[in-house]
Enzyme design. Structure first.
Site, PDB file in Angstrom:
ATOM      1  N   SER A  42       0.784  -1.231   0.000  1.00  0.00           N
ATOM      2  CA  SER A  42       0.000   0.000   0.000  1.00  0.00           C
ATOM      3  C   SER A  42       0.817   1.282   0.000  1.00  0.00           C
ATOM      4  O   SER A  42       0.314   2.331  -0.354  1.00  0.00           O
ATOM      5  CB  SER A  42      -0.973   0.013   1.180  1.00  0.00           C
ATOM      6  OG  SER A  42      -0.279   0.226   2.385  1.00  0.00           O
ATOM      7  N   LYS A  83       0.609   4.782   6.558  1.00  0.00           N
ATOM      8  CA  LYS A  83      -0.041   5.590   5.518  1.00  0.00           C
ATOM      9  C   LYS A  83       0.507   7.018   5.578  1.00  0.00           C
ATOM     10  O   LYS A  83       1.203   7.408   6.494  1.00  0.00           O
ATOM     11  CB  LYS A  83      -1.564   5.639   5.723  1.00  0.00           C
ATOM     12  CG  LYS A  83      -2.245   4.300   5.786  1.00  0.00           C
ATOM     13  CD  LYS A  83      -2.229   3.564   4.480  1.00  0.00           C
ATOM     14  CE  LYS A  83      -2.850   2.184   4.667  1.00  0.00           C
ATOM     15  NZ  LYS A  83      -2.503   1.272   3.635  1.00  0.00           N
TER      16      LYS A  83
END
Length: 189
Positions: A42, A83
């Site tokens: 990700s 993230k």
């Protein structure tokens, strides 16, 4: 002093040194830095699956969290995500034609340039959305962040209702130092 007493004193000194070292290491890992293993794709190309990263725990208290910081946060008791902070409290977030808009102002995201170049003009890396579409709010509430993975096509992030806006108090710290693999050691932005 007898040999036996000297050996006993030396053993006691070694034991003290080991205990102090263990306490020191635990203190550093608990309050200042902790290593994590990146699992998944990700955050590619910034972080690859299997990268080992140092999370600066104290950095969020000293300098606060800023837009575009890469952070690690708890999603469950056993799971942490890595993230990038896109939206801060009070921000309105939108994506249109692969451009990030924060409070109506377009922002460059240079960490996405490699992926965008691979598209060669075909399609978009990040699908269009607004904060209203995703979170049913017009601005990010106080105490929350909006986060995205750099691999926008393959990331479970604030666009996913299972993650949504993340509470600031779930943030462990900033992840900006890679220490493995050895040929990629360094500060990452």
């Amino acid at each position: 002093m007898t040999l036996q007493k000297k050996e006993k004193n030396e053993l006691l000194e070694w034991l003290k040194a080991i205990v102090v070292t263990v306490v020191f290491v635990i203190g550093i890992r608990t309050f200042i830095f902790t290593p994590i293993l990146v699992s998944g794709e990700s955050m590619m190309p910034t972080y690859e699956d299997g990268d080992r990263v140092i999370v600066n725990i104290i950095g969020k208290q000293i300098s606060g969290l800023e837009r575009f910081d890469v952070i690690v946060f708890h999603t469950t008791e056993e799971t942490n995500y890595i993230k990038r902070v896109i939206g801060l409290p009070g921000d309105h977030i939108a994506y249109k034609d692969d451009v990030l808009y924060i409070n109506g102002t377009p922002y460059d995201e240079p960490y996405l340039d490699a992926y965008k170049a691979q598209l060669m003009g075909y399609g978009t890396l990040t699908q269009d959305f607004t904060l209203e579409d995703l979170a049913n709010v017009s601005t990010i509430p106080e105490g929350y962040l909006f986060v995205l993975g750099d691999n926008r096509v393959n990331s479970t992030d604030s666009r996913d209702p299972r993650v949504g806006l993340i509470a600031i108090d779930t943030v462990i710290g900033k992840a900006n130092i890679r220490f493995y693999p050895l040929d990629h050691i360094g500060i990452v932005k």
